[in-house]
Design an enzyme around this catalytic site. Sequence first.
Site, PDB file in Angstrom:
ATOM      1  N   ASP A  68     -14.716  -7.547 -10.425  1.00 34.79           N
ATOM      2  CA  ASP A  68     -13.278  -7.508 -10.132  1.00 34.79           C
ATOM      3  C   ASP A  68     -12.633  -6.665 -11.217  1.00 34.79           C
ATOM      4  O   ASP A  68     -12.351  -7.160 -12.316  1.00 34.79           O
ATOM      5  CB  ASP A  68     -12.683  -8.920 -10.136  1.00 34.79           C
ATOM      6  CG  ASP A  68     -12.952  -9.677  -8.850  1.00 34.79           C
ATOM      7  OD1 ASP A  68     -12.745  -9.103  -7.776  1.00 34.79           O
ATOM      8  OD2 ASP A  68     -13.389 -10.842  -8.924  1.00 34.79           O
ATOM      9  N   ARG A  76     -12.133  -7.185 -15.795  1.00 31.50           N
ATOM     10  CA  ARG A  76     -13.180  -7.928 -16.520  1.00 31.50           C
ATOM     11  C   ARG A  76     -13.658  -7.207 -17.767  1.00 31.50           C
ATOM     12  O   ARG A  76     -13.953  -7.826 -18.763  1.00 31.50           O
ATOM     13  CB  ARG A  76     -14.377  -8.198 -15.596  1.00 31.50           C
ATOM     14  CG  ARG A  76     -14.044  -8.907 -14.304  1.00 31.50           C
ATOM     15  CD  ARG A  76     -13.351 -10.234 -14.511  1.00 31.50           C
ATOM     16  NE  ARG A  76     -13.158 -10.923 -13.239  1.00 31.50           N
ATOM     17  CZ  ARG A  76     -12.218 -11.826 -13.016  1.00 31.50           C
ATOM     18  NH1 ARG A  76     -11.367 -12.148 -13.978  1.00 31.50           N
ATOM     19  NH2 ARG A  76     -12.124 -12.419 -11.838  1.00 31.50           N
ATOM     20  N   ARG A 134      -0.303  -7.789  -8.701  1.00 32.21           N
ATOM     21  CA  ARG A 134      -1.571  -7.251  -8.186  1.00 32.21           C
ATOM     22  C   ARG A 134      -1.337  -6.512  -6.862  1.00 32.21           C
ATOM     23  O   ARG A 134      -2.191  -5.743  -6.430  1.00 32.21           O
ATOM     24  CB  ARG A 134      -2.579  -8.380  -7.967  1.00 32.21           C
ATOM     25  CG  ARG A 134      -3.026  -9.067  -9.248  1.00 32.21           C
ATOM     26  CD  ARG A 134      -3.786 -10.351  -8.945  1.00 32.21           C
ATOM     27  NE  ARG A 134      -5.052 -10.100  -8.271  1.00 32.21           N
ATOM     28  CZ  ARG A 134      -5.776 -11.050  -7.669  1.00 32.21           C
ATOM     29  NH1 ARG A 134      -5.328 -12.315  -7.632  1.00 32.21           N
ATOM     30  NH2 ARG A 134      -6.921 -10.758  -7.099  1.00 32.21           N
ATOM     31  N   LYS A 164      -8.546  -6.806   0.198  1.00 33.24           N
ATOM     32  CA  LYS A 164      -8.390  -8.265   0.100  1.00 33.24           C
ATOM     33  C   LYS A 164      -6.909  -8.598  -0.044  1.00 33.24           C
ATOM     34  O   LYS A 164      -6.130  -7.748  -0.473  1.00 33.24           O
ATOM     35  CB  LYS A 164      -9.208  -8.817  -1.074  1.00 33.24           C
ATOM     36  CG  LYS A 164      -8.814  -8.278  -2.455  1.00 33.24           C
ATOM     37  CD  LYS A 164      -9.762  -8.780  -3.537  1.00 33.24           C
ATOM     38  CE  LYS A 164      -9.289  -8.365  -4.912  1.00 33.24           C
ATOM     39  NZ  LYS A 164     -10.204  -8.740  -5.986  1.00 33.24           N
ATOM     40  N   HIS A 165      -6.471  -9.802   0.379  1.00 37.08           N
ATOM     41  CA  HIS A 165      -7.222 -10.951   0.910  1.00 37.08           C
ATOM     42  C   HIS A 165      -6.747 -11.143   2.345  1.00 37.08           C
ATOM     43  O   HIS A 165      -5.637 -11.603   2.555  1.00 37.08           O
ATOM     44  CB  HIS A 165      -6.942 -12.196   0.088  1.00 37.08           C
ATOM     45  CG  HIS A 165      -7.217 -12.025  -1.391  1.00 37.08           C
ATOM     46  ND1 HIS A 165      -6.306 -11.440  -2.251  1.00 37.08           N
ATOM     47  CD2 HIS A 165      -8.297 -12.355  -2.133  1.00 37.08           C
ATOM     48  CE1 HIS A 165      -6.810 -11.447  -3.495  1.00 37.08           C
ATOM     49  NE2 HIS A 165      -8.013 -11.984  -3.448  1.00 37.08           N
ATOM     50  N   HIS A 177      -7.338 -20.692  -5.766  1.00 33.06           N
ATOM     51  CA  HIS A 177      -8.347 -21.136  -6.731  1.00 33.06           C
ATOM     52  C   HIS A 177      -8.199 -22.627  -7.012  1.00 33.06           C
ATOM     53  O   HIS A 177      -9.168 -23.318  -7.311  1.00 33.06           O
ATOM     54  CB  HIS A 177      -8.212 -20.368  -8.055  1.00 33.06           C
ATOM     55  CG  HIS A 177      -8.544 -18.915  -7.954  1.00 33.06           C
ATOM     56  ND1 HIS A 177      -7.622 -17.975  -7.558  1.00 33.06           N
ATOM     57  CD2 HIS A 177      -9.696 -18.247  -8.184  1.00 33.06           C
ATOM     58  CE1 HIS A 177      -8.193 -16.788  -7.563  1.00 33.06           C
ATOM     59  NE2 HIS A 177      -9.452 -16.921  -7.935  1.00 33.06           N
ATOM     60  N   ASP A 248     -14.432 -15.085   0.180  1.00 35.39           N
ATOM     61  CA  ASP A 248     -13.946 -15.318  -1.178  1.00 35.39           C
ATOM     62  C   ASP A 248     -14.838 -16.413  -1.764  1.00 35.39           C
ATOM     63  O   ASP A 248     -15.638 -17.036  -1.044  1.00 35.39           O
ATOM     64  CB  ASP A 248     -12.464 -15.706  -1.176  1.00 35.39           C
ATOM     65  CG  ASP A 248     -11.754 -15.331  -2.481  1.00 35.39           C
ATOM     66  OD1 ASP A 248     -12.457 -15.068  -3.491  1.00 35.39           O
ATOM     67  OD2 ASP A 248     -10.511 -15.313  -2.505  1.00 35.39           O
TER      68      ASP A 248
END
Length: 339
Positions: A68, A76, A134, A164-165, A177, A248
């Site tokens: 990601d 990351r 984002r 996504k998503h 999450h 996901d």
Amino acid sequence: MTTNSAIGPIMIDVEGLTLTTHEQEKIYHPNTGAVILFSRNYESPEQLIALIDSIRNARKGPILIAIDQEGGRVQRFKQGFTRLPPANCYRERPELAEAAGWLMASEMLSVGIDFSFAPVLDVDCGISEVIGDRSFSPDPQLTAQLAASFRKGMRSAGMAATGKHFPGHGAVAADSHMALPIDERELNEIRAKDLVPFKLLIEQGLEAVMPAHVVYPAVDNMPAGFSEKWLQNILRRELNFNGAIFSDDLNMEGAAMAGDFSERAKLAQHAGCDMLLVCNNPKAAEQVLDSVPIKSDPLRAQRLDAMRGKPKMTRAILQASSQWQLISQQIAQLSNEYA
């Protein structure tokens, strides 16, 4: 020595900077198809290249390496790579969206990563904090245009894109999450707004889609990633999408309503997911690897094979290029403006 001839249907992760013997065994499992890397797996570019080499050696066959690396809050690997700004900054600098897609993809490909789960196609409705900056824009058409430019840059570097998503996470406050978000809107409203970026990029040949762990009761009482109505009727048939579908993470709270991990995997695969992600829960990953039937699927294999990276430069050659030097400087400067 036996080898694995196909990319399996499960994406797992690894714990640290090097592989344990047990992780090597899991990677060799016939159902393993990909490894997703996180910040904890990164110390330096040299260590990262060695880790990726060891993953490929443990597989003894084709395997995808994913990340990601969107930019902004979701990046990351930072030290040693260009700091990428959040997607919404390209509203002010649309001419840099394609360059940023090329830069992100080129840097990842140069160390052995096949693809990043990008671009985000969610339309920012001013509700979802987990999406927020984002998203490229609150405007569906502008989101579609900027995401298309970002993808064009990724493709020119040799990287497949994942939208996504699906069908859109931007209109719910809950973070999937941590909870199961519910989007009460009618399908016509979702079509007119959230599906616009997906529709455009699919028409342009989008290689992969990741559905949201969000329930849209007007269409189905199952989250989109477990819903045949969303993945087969709307995504495949209505939007004519023929690329790969990545679930996901099945370890997210938004997936818990589907049952235990074996049940989640079964439902996601039945709904139409080509690859199932099980991250940050090694025991759950083992349960899914062992519970999913081991069987070949030529169509799935073809879709996943298209996600393999096609790097054009080593890291040294990339960083010596005038294109990288110019674009890296521009994007780093943009990141500093939005820091």
